[in-house]
Design an enzyme around this catalytic site. Structure first.
Site, short mmCIF file in Angstrom:
data_model
loop_
_atom_site.label_atom_id
_atom_site.label_comp_id
_atom_site.label_asym_id
_atom_site.label_seq_id
_atom_site.Cartn_x
_atom_site.Cartn_y
_atom_site.Cartn_z
N ARG A 175 0.77 -1.35 -0.01
CA ARG A 175 0.02 0.00 -0.11
C ARG A 175 0.88 1.41 -0.16
O ARG A 175 0.65 2.31 -0.58
CB ARG A 175 -1.06 0.09 1.09
CG ARG A 175 -1.99 1.10 1.22
CD ARG A 175 -3.05 0.76 2.42
NE ARG A 175 -3.91 1.78 2.51
CZ ARG A 175 -3.86 2.97 3.36
NH1 ARG A 175 -3.08 3.04 4.17
NH2 ARG A 175 -4.93 3.76 3.22
N HIS A 189 0.45 4.10 -2.64
CA HIS A 189 0.33 5.55 -2.38
C HIS A 189 1.34 6.45 -2.78
O HIS A 189 1.29 7.68 -2.96
CB HIS A 189 -0.11 5.65 -0.79
CG HIS A 189 -1.38 5.00 -0.58
ND1 HIS A 189 -2.04 5.39 0.56
CD2 HIS A 189 -2.23 4.29 -1.27
CE1 HIS A 189 -3.22 4.98 0.60
NE2 HIS A 189 -3.41 4.03 -0.35
#
Length: 333
Positions: free
Chosen positions: A68, A72
């Site tokens: 993640r 991001h």
């Protein structure tokens, strides 16, 4: 004439042979390739793998957290390690953004890897490349596919809080909004469905999907696209108010194993987030891909590796742009 052409060919071949005799960084500073550190830091792959292995063994959830983090990072200013920066006098950290606040994690793992690499090869390997390698290794450690990570990125000199708030797909975004955010980064609808498959590991907070449990129908009933017994289980620990930080597995069947269970869940109406559910309710092409991946894990794995490599090419800093940070949390000056 023939003599001139032959001499020209010899000159070109000689030039190529001379170029190939130098380390890769002197040949193509603006090109990413897996062998980028073979001369300057040959141990980097082993160092990353060793530390990631320990981190994931200690906390299996860490694999999803690193994945993640990379996602991001790339969706804001490109894959440049900007998400790793803490706030300073001139920088407002992306860690403060809505998508990252109280949820982005894994920074300590990257710090540990960077520290180990710096002791042997100071200011040689970028923080963003360390993150890209860590993500590949954590995927493999949890049962997923492997891929050769293109390397040679440099670290950014700043962050973008506004970019982090605006560019990262949100759990409650519409199908078209998320697809547009992917396309703006050079990714297509296949990448959208495939990279969403990273939700086969990891967790989501109650606050990320509460609206599906109580508000969508306007009468306090669960979203009709969510299987009823599954919705009831979620409501038990995700109340109408409170419990915002309560965690729920994105793939309840195998939350720490990278497999195609995520897609099987979608077909069973057990996609946790709204952004998961739209893959099988909003578009025929995405629905067909969900069915394919649910049936054929190998196809999912092959495309996931391709899409991860593709995402890693989102506007990297190379050559003389950016820097190689000494510490990932702050710029060198």
């Amino acid at each position: 004439m023939a003599h001139f052409i032959n001499n020209a060919i010899l000159v070109v071949l000689l030039a190529l042979s001379l170029l190939l005799s130098f380390p890769p960084t002197t040949i193509a500073a603006n090109v990413l390739y897996p062998q980028f550190y073979d001369f300057s830091c040959p141990q980097v792959n082993d160092i990353v793998k060793s530390i990631v292995s320990k981190a994931v063994a200690k906390e299996p959830r860490m694999a999803a957290s690193l994945l993640r983090l990379h996602f991001h990072d790339c969706f804001v200013k490109g894959c440049d390690g900007s998400i790793l920066l803490d706030s300073s006098g001139t920088i407002t950290s992306e860690k403060r953004s809505v998508p990252n606040r109280n949820s982005a994690r894994g920074f300590e793992v990257i710090d540990e890897i960077k520290s180990a690499v710096e002791k042997i090869y100071p200011q040689t390997v970028s923080c963003v490349d360390i993150l890209a390698l860590a993500v590949r290794d954590s995927t493999v450690l949890t049962g997923g596919p492997s891929w050769d990570v293109p390397l040679g990125r440099r670290d950014s000199l700043g962050a973008s809080l506004s970019g982090s708030n605006q560019n990262i797909p949100a759990p409650n975004n519409t199908f078209q909004t998320i697809l547009t955010k992917f396309k703006l980064k050079g990714l297509d609808i296949v990448d959208f469905v495939t990279l969403s498959g990273s939700h086969t590991i990891g967790n989501a907070r109650c606050t990320s999907f509460r609206q599906r449990l109580y508000n969508n129908t306007g009468n306090g009933q669960p979203d009709f696209k969510l299987e009823r017994s599954y919705a009831a289980q979620l409501r038990a620990n995700c109340p109408r108010t409170g419990g915002d930080q309560n965690l729920f597995p994105l793939d309840p069947g195998s939350p720490t194993k990278f497999d195609n269970g995520y897609y099987k869940n979608l077909l069973a109406l057990k996609g946790l987030l709204s952004s998961d559910e739209i893959l099988y309710t909003q578009n025929q092409e995405t629905y067909d891909l969900v069915k394919l991946y649910a049936k054929n894990e190998d196809e999912f794995f092959k495309q996931f590796a391709k899409s991860m490599i593709k995402m890693g090419y989102i506007t990297p800093l190379t050559g003389n742009h950016g820097e190689i940070r000494k510490i990932c949390r702050r710029v060198n000056n």
